[in-house]
Design a protein around this motif. Sequence first.
Motif, mmCIF file in Angstrom:
data_model
loop_
_atom_site.group_PDB
_atom_site.id
_atom_site.type_symbol
_atom_site.label_atom_id
_atom_site.label_comp_id
_atom_site.label_asym_id
_atom_site.label_seq_id
_atom_site.Cartn_x
_atom_site.Cartn_y
_atom_site.Cartn_z
ATOM 1 N N CYS A 49 0.856 -1.183 0.000
ATOM 2 C CA CYS A 49 0.000 0.000 0.000
ATOM 3 C C CYS A 49 0.891 1.230 0.000
ATOM 4 C CB CYS A 49 -0.940 -0.004 1.201
ATOM 5 S SG CYS A 49 -0.109 0.059 2.786
ATOM 6 N N ASP A 50 0.355 2.325 -0.429
ATOM 7 C CA ASP A 50 1.141 3.546 -0.527
ATOM 8 C C ASP A 50 1.372 4.196 0.831
ATOM 9 O OD1 ASP A 50 1.456 3.684 -3.430
ATOM 10 O OD2 ASP A 50 -0.710 3.993 -3.464
ATOM 11 N N VAL A 51 0.338 4.185 1.690
ATOM 12 C CA VAL A 51 0.441 4.852 2.989
ATOM 13 C C VAL A 51 -0.279 4.024 4.050
ATOM 14 C CG1 VAL A 51 -0.045 6.941 4.321
ATOM 15 C CG2 VAL A 51 0.440 7.131 1.882
ATOM 16 N N VAL A 52 0.341 3.894 5.214
ATOM 17 C CA VAL A 52 -0.324 3.351 6.397
ATOM 18 C C VAL A 52 -0.484 4.491 7.397
ATOM 19 C CG1 VAL A 52 -0.072 1.862 8.425
ATOM 20 C CG2 VAL A 52 0.484 0.979 6.167
ATOM 21 N N VAL A 53 -1.712 4.703 7.869
ATOM 22 C CA VAL A 53 -1.977 5.665 8.935
ATOM 23 C C VAL A 53 -2.242 4.861 10.205
ATOM 24 C CG1 VAL A 53 -3.442 7.535 9.750
ATOM 25 C CG2 VAL A 53 -2.930 7.329 7.302
ATOM 26 N N ASP A 54 -1.373 5.012 11.185
ATOM 27 C CA ASP A 54 -1.447 4.205 12.405
ATOM 28 C C ASP A 54 -1.853 5.092 13.575
ATOM 29 O OD1 ASP A 54 -1.114 2.460 14.527
ATOM 30 O OD2 ASP A 54 0.678 1.540 13.682
ATOM 31 N N MET A 55 -3.078 4.865 14.060
ATOM 32 C CA MET A 55 -3.622 5.673 15.146
ATOM 33 C C MET A 55 -3.415 5.038 16.519
ATOM 34 S SD MET A 55 -5.116 8.031 13.208
ATOM 35 C CE MET A 55 -6.323 8.886 14.207
ATOM 36 N N ALA A 56 -2.884 3.813 16.548
ATOM 37 C CA ALA A 56 -2.898 3.057 17.803
ATOM 38 C C ALA A 56 -1.533 2.558 18.241
ATOM 39 C CB ALA A 56 -3.846 1.862 17.667
ATOM 40 N N ALA A 57 -0.468 2.982 17.586
ATOM 41 C CA ALA A 57 0.849 2.390 17.839
ATOM 42 C C ALA A 57 1.449 2.831 19.165
ATOM 43 C CB ALA A 57 1.798 2.732 16.695
ATOM 44 N N PHE A 58 2.056 1.879 19.872
ATOM 45 C CA PHE A 58 2.805 2.109 21.097
ATOM 46 C C PHE A 58 4.026 1.198 21.097
ATOM 47 C CE2 PHE A 58 -1.268 3.616 22.789
ATOM 48 C CZ PHE A 58 -0.881 4.697 23.558
ATOM 49 N N GLY A 59 5.135 1.681 21.577
ATOM 50 C CA GLY A 59 6.250 0.829 21.931
ATOM 51 C C GLY A 59 6.971 0.145 20.794
ATOM 52 N N ARG A 60 7.922 -0.713 21.204
ATOM 53 C CA ARG A 60 8.820 -1.379 20.260
ATOM 54 C C ARG A 60 8.091 -2.377 19.366
ATOM 55 N NH1 ARG A 60 12.394 -2.764 23.668
ATOM 56 N NH2 ARG A 60 14.038 -1.289 23.061
ATOM 57 N N THR A 61 7.156 -3.126 19.919
ATOM 58 C CA THR A 61 6.502 -4.183 19.145
ATOM 59 C C THR A 61 5.763 -3.601 17.945
ATOM 60 O OG1 THR A 61 6.241 -5.591 21.091
ATOM 61 C CG2 THR A 61 4.800 -6.037 19.209
ATOM 62 N N HIS A 62 4.994 -2.564 18.156
ATOM 63 C CA HIS A 62 4.247 -1.959 17.056
ATOM 64 C C HIS A 62 5.179 -1.297 16.049
ATOM 65 C CE1 HIS A 62 0.310 -1.677 19.617
ATOM 66 N NE2 HIS A 62 0.582 -2.901 19.211
ATOM 67 N N ALA A 63 6.258 -0.681 16.543
ATOM 68 C CA ALA A 63 7.229 -0.088 15.614
ATOM 69 C C ALA A 63 7.827 -1.150 14.713
ATOM 70 C CB ALA A 63 8.325 0.633 16.400
ATOM 71 N N ARG A 64 8.168 -2.279 15.281
ATOM 72 C CA ARG A 64 8.804 -3.330 14.493
ATOM 73 C C ARG A 64 7.817 -4.027 13.562
ATOM 74 N NH1 ARG A 64 13.437 -5.686 18.715
ATOM 75 N NH2 ARG A 64 14.623 -3.714 18.709
ATOM 76 N N GLN A 65 6.534 -3.999 13.915
ATOM 77 C CA GLN A 65 5.532 -4.476 12.957
ATOM 78 C C GLN A 65 5.604 -3.658 11.667
ATOM 79 O OE1 GLN A 65 1.865 -4.123 15.165
ATOM 80 N NE2 GLN A 65 1.661 -6.344 15.355
ATOM 81 N N LEU A 66 5.706 -2.341 11.824
ATOM 82 C CA LEU A 66 5.729 -1.461 10.655
ATOM 83 C C LEU A 66 7.047 -1.581 9.887
ATOM 84 C CD1 LEU A 66 4.065 1.755 12.159
ATOM 85 C CD2 LEU A 66 3.030 0.074 10.626
#
Length: 331
Positions: A49-66
């Motif tokens: 996808c061209d853009v992901v808008v993440d409204m719920a991210a917290f911490g290392r785990t979510h960062a590494r998901q992206l």
Amino acid sequence: MRALAEDGWEVRAASRGGGRDEHWPEDVRTVRLDREDDAALASVIGDGCDVVVDMAAFGRTHARQLTGLAGRIGSAVVISSGAVYEDDRGRGFDTQNEPDGGPRYPVPISETQRTVAPGETTYSTRKVLLERELLAAGDAPPVTLLRAGAIHGPYCRTPRELYFVKRLLDGRRRRVLAYGGRSRFHPVHVANLAELIRLAAARPGSRVLNAGDPQAPTVAEIGAEIDKVLDRETETVLIDGAPEDGVGDTPWSLEHPVIYDMAAAERELGYRPVTDYAESLPGTVAWLTERLRGRDWADAFPKMVRNYGRDGLFDYAAEDAWLARHDRTAG
């Protein structure tokens, strides 16, 4: 979602419930997603996808998901928080309940202001950890982090305006405000946040930007504006200093102002706010009033209870007792 769709993006809205807003354009597609499920997130991203808008991210785990999906994500816009900042003595939102723990930030706060140490223990430290992990990845993918102020508007799960609206609906005609009613906690309306997201999506890059409304009204000014919307008159009684046994405390109550510098967003994105606090308030108040109709406020806003406690915002007995003592002293 509406701002992106109207800007020409093909939008998929992912949430745990998979619901949709009645105001979204019909071509906005919805999908159920458990954000903690890596495979489910990867499936929603699909081939890319061209853009992901993440409204719920917290911490290392979510960062590494992206960052783990960088090859399939053109860029991302991620909501962080102005709560990440600390002053030159290491005071921030996490130290407010400590002796002399209220932060004294510069006015306004720019994005170069130092932040708390990253970690997984508090809201603030988790947001900093998220930021550090995403920025350390460089442009894999490029990420705009928006340090949001006090978010307000319809559908907010923790609407600070509830503090004043419920009092008026309950027939309260006096209110007590600590710090002389001067507290300023920079708000950002959801429409202004959406505008920042829209602009950042069209201009990918790795950066951190504040997100705020054009003005930061005092808590006394907010109460007066809500009075106007509901056509009520309220007497405001001021405590010059801190709340007294919880009386005078509000969701905006800070000893020193928290005001964010919006110059970088204007410079880098061409940001111009689409509304201001007073202009946006009638829509928020109407939504709150309707949501409270025939319901206990704790059932209508369970996250407010988790954040402030059931009696933390509306302990009328304690407030009335304080007012009685105040009136005797004043008399």
